[in-house]
Design a protein around this motif. Structure first.
Motif, short mmCIF file in Angstrom:
data_model
loop_
_atom_site.label_atom_id
_atom_site.label_comp_id
_atom_site.label_asym_id
_atom_site.label_seq_id
_atom_site.Cartn_x
_atom_site.Cartn_y
_atom_site.Cartn_z
N ALA A 66 -35.12 98.20 1.96
CA ALA A 66 -34.26 97.42 1.07
C ALA A 66 -32.84 97.48 1.56
CB ALA A 66 -34.34 97.98 -0.35
N ALA A 79 -30.50 108.43 6.67
CA ALA A 79 -31.22 109.68 6.42
C ALA A 79 -32.13 109.49 5.22
CB ALA A 79 -30.20 110.78 6.15
N ASN A 84 -16.30 106.50 -5.81
CA ASN A 84 -15.23 106.83 -4.87
C ASN A 84 -15.07 105.80 -3.76
OD1 ASN A 84 -17.59 107.38 -3.60
ND2 ASN A 84 -17.08 109.45 -2.94
N TRP A 131 -38.30 107.83 15.41
CA TRP A 131 -38.67 106.72 16.28
C TRP A 131 -37.89 106.73 17.60
CZ3 TRP A 131 -35.20 102.42 17.06
CH2 TRP A 131 -34.00 102.54 16.38
N SER A 161 -25.32 114.16 -4.96
CA SER A 161 -26.39 113.22 -5.31
C SER A 161 -27.20 113.79 -6.47
CB SER A 161 -27.29 112.96 -4.12
OG SER A 161 -26.52 112.54 -3.04
N GLY A 221 -29.09 98.12 1.57
CA GLY A 221 -28.27 99.10 0.82
C GLY A 221 -28.57 100.53 1.16
N GLY A 222 -29.77 100.80 1.73
CA GLY A 222 -30.11 102.17 2.10
C GLY A 222 -29.96 103.12 0.94
N GLN A 223 -29.50 104.33 1.22
CA GLN A 223 -29.35 105.33 0.15
C GLN A 223 -28.34 104.86 -0.90
OE1 GLN A 223 -28.67 109.45 1.83
NE2 GLN A 223 -28.53 108.18 3.64
N PRO A 242 -25.08 101.06 4.21
CA PRO A 242 -23.65 100.74 4.35
C PRO A 242 -23.19 100.64 5.80
CG PRO A 242 -23.96 102.39 2.67
CD PRO A 242 -25.31 102.18 3.28
N ALA A 296 -32.86 109.71 -6.49
CA ALA A 296 -32.48 109.52 -7.90
C ALA A 296 -33.49 108.68 -8.66
CB ALA A 296 -31.11 108.87 -7.96
N ASP A 312 -24.81 107.98 8.47
CA ASP A 312 -25.43 109.28 8.24
C ASP A 312 -26.33 109.75 9.38
OD1 ASP A 312 -24.23 109.17 5.81
OD2 ASP A 312 -26.03 109.60 4.63
N LEU A 315 -32.25 94.60 11.35
CA LEU A 315 -33.63 94.96 10.99
C LEU A 315 -33.60 95.89 9.79
CD1 LEU A 315 -34.94 95.91 14.52
CD2 LEU A 315 -35.31 93.75 13.30
#
Ligand SMILES: Cc1cc2nc3c(=O)[nH]c(=O)nc-3n(C[C@H](O)[C@H](O)[C@H](O)COP(=O)(O)OP(=O)(O)OC[C@H]3O[C@@H](n4cnc5c(N)ncnc54)[C@H](O)[C@@H]3O)c2cc1C
Length: 562
Positions: free
Chosen positions: A266, A344, A279, A478, A387, A268-270, A243, A366, A527, A262
């Motif tokens: 995928a 993260a 929310n 990194w 989560s 969308g990350g987490q 996000p 998940a 994050d 970069l």
């Protein structure tokens, strides 16, 4: 059911008008693909659906007016068809249905709600129905296979690839190499001692077959390894497309900045792994994290951001006043500013004997793609945060039983109240406080889990699958040595860099900008940043804010003497 109809759309209401309107609207639009069946009583619906052996895509239950107990009827029917979308349908003006709908959504007893169409061809109604069917289809999988993969169901690599394809919305057909279908498909490919997983790109005319491919092999076969122009200096490189990275890339590209993004895994990350984000402002009944972030990706792309997939950032250096970012494929890219949005990842369980079962009964996050395979199993969700709560709710749709294991005495300090209530209302979920997983055994797949009671020290052995959601660690390895981090590894930004007055981590006389890291012109959002809020909306907001700071930095560079 006629040929081509793949599932049923079920209408359940005592109101004759509503039943007739809903049935005819659904029939006219979706009749060729779905069997529309309508009932005035739940018993009749149960019996008829059983007789027809139809899979059910959506249950539209009337609520209010002649259906004061509509939610109870809908819930009863949904228990028989847990894979279906449960939708409450209300007449405009039935405002007293608002409270029960809110409660049912909160308790996970309802997926969506909508108004009865008041005119023929009510497009708002149909947009909502299409989204409901889209969500159901996503949950089912199957259909068109752009990519076919044959592999060991429980191999970590096959799972990683399945997850990556799924999160990138690439239509995938997966076949277990041990199944009759998988064996037949492998035979058909005529491979000598195939190395699993085998991946076939069926959308290419020559249908290339890759054996145990690396991420770069796949990117290459997809045609994604377009070399970067070595002479190009970008205005901004966004590292990561969760996000925060998507927020930054939408705003940067829409405001005319030459933007490169970069992403090694995928889009969308987490957030892309969350089955339902409730929310995020603007989506009153929630939206799947994958849908939300994929839309943002398309938006960033449409504004002109360039995306480079399957490659990660490996380090940042400064050369002659320009920043240089090293990439995992050995290339590097020059840029005037960087937004680090690498987020993260899940903290691992510190139980060495469970390491070997990662992906074979021990899942991190998940793992939405694995949920349907949990039918008939007992699942342990480890973790007490939101989560973990969301994962437990989602898994409870499929698993026989879900136990949430926490080290604390209660969930109240770590989980939102609405989620706690949702878990408490689910009959197949229990919460086990003051316990810790300390071991496990198995052969190909995890078979037993040893759980210790933290008060008595007593240990019990259960047969269960583990989903581990015990907090996150920043993805900043990194950057070690190049950007200042706090003791947990999160990036320090803004005033945090000046905390140690004796030896500030900031090199210039001017103060650092709000999200600026210890290297001027490199910003952090989401994050990955020390003190961030760990929410989708705040990550998006920080991404957008970082772009404002990027503009200011570019303006300073433009004013600086050559
Ligand atoms: C299951 C789940 C459910 C959630 N539900 C909610 C919810 O309902 N509401 C809510 O507000 N929040 C929710 N969250 C939290 C929310 O998803 C995160 O706060 C948000 O995704 C953080 O966004 P981000 O962009 O900072 O980082 P991330 O989402 O972590 O994205 C970071 C991206 O950077 C990439 N990356 C990592 N390293 C590199 C590198 N070296 N080079 C290039 N790219 C790299 C990663 O592959 C990843 O795509 C949930 C989280 C999870 C896991």
């Amino acid at each position: 059911m006629t040929d081509g109809q793949r599932a049923a759309l079920v209408v359940l209401t005592r109101d004759d008008d509503v039943r007739a309107t809903l049935s005819s609207e659904l029939q006219r639009r979706y009749g060729p693909d779905y069997a529309v069946v309508a009932f005035d009583q739940p018993d009749a619906a149960t019996a008829e659906l059983l007789r027809r052996e139809l899979p059910v895509a959506a249950l539209f239950g009337g609520l209010g007016g002649e259906d004061p107990d509509g939610l109870t009827a809908l819930r009863g029917l949904h228990r028989d068809h847990p894979g279906a979308m449960a939708v409450a349908v209300v007449r405009w003006g039935n405002f007293d249905t608002a409270r029960p709908i809110f409660e049912a959504l909160t308790l996970g007893q309802l997926d969506r709600w909508l108004y009865v169409p008041e005119v023929v061809g009510d497009e708002e109604f149909h947009r909502a129905v299409t989204e409901i069917l889209d969500e159901w289809t996503n949950r089912q999988g199957g259909g068109f296979e752009a990519v076919r993969m044959i592999g060991d169901r429980w191999s970590e690599r096959a799972q990683h690839l399945r997850d990556t394809f799924g999160r990138n919305r690439i239509p995938l057909g997966f076949y277990d190499a041990d199944s009759a279908e998988g064996k037949a498909l492998l035979e058909g490919l005529n491979l000598d001692a195939p190395r699993l997983p085998v991946v076939q790109l069926r959308f290419r005319p020559e249908r290339p077959v890759l054996q145990d491919p690396s991420d770069l092999d796949i990117a290459d076969a997809f045609g994604l390894l377009t070399p970067l122009d070595a002479a190009e200096v970008y205005d901004v490189v966004v590292v990561g497309s969760g996000p925060a990275g998507l927020g930054a890339s939408v705003y940067a590209a829409s405001e005319g900045l030459n933007t490169l993004v970069l992403e090694p895994e995928a889009v969308g990350g987490q957030a892309g792994t969350s089955s339902l984000i409730r929310n995020y402002p603007g989506f009153p009944t929630g939206i799947s994290g994958n849908r939300l972030t994929f839309n943002a990706y398309q938006q960033a792309w449409a504004f002109g951001s360039t995306f480079h997939f399957m490659r990660s950032g490996q380090g940042i250096t400064t050369e002659d006043g320009v920043l240089r970012l090293a990439l995992s494929d050995g290339a590097s890219v020059a840029t005037r500013t960087v937004v680090v949005a690498t987020g993260a990842t899940w903290r691992r369980l510190d139980v060495p004997e469970l390491d070997a079962f990662t992906g074979r009964g021990v899942f991190y996050g998940a793992a939405v793609t694995e949920a349907p395979v949990m039918r008939g199993r007992h699942v342990f969700v480890i973790g007490g945060g939101n989560s973990a709560g969301q994962a437990a709710v989602y898994l409870s749709r499929y698993a026989d039983k879900v136990s949430v294991l926490i080290r604390r005495a209660a969930l109240a300090d770590t989980m939102s109240d609405y989620l706690i209530r949702e878990l408490q209302a689910l009959p197949n979920v229990d919460i086990r406080p003051r316990v810790q997983v300390v071991g496990g055994t198995g052969s190909d797949f995890l078979e037993t889990v040893t759980v210790r009671d933290l008060d008595t020290g007593a240990e019990t052995v259960d047969s269960a699958v583990l989903f581990v959601l015990i907090g996150s660690e920043p993805r900043t390895d990194w950057l070690g040595g190049s950007l200042a981090r706090d003791r947990w590894g999160f990036l320090l930004t803004g005033a945090q860099l000046l905390d140690d007055a004796a030896s500030p981590a900031w090199p210039l006389e001017r103060p650092p900008a709000l999200l600026e890291t210890s290297t001027p012109g490199v910003f952090a959002a989401g994050d990955v940043r020390a003190g961030s809020v760990k929410r989708v909306a705040s990550a998006v907001g920080e991404g957008a804010l970082a772009v404002t700071l990027v503009h200011a930095h570019l303006a300073t560079l433009a004013r600086a003497p050559a």
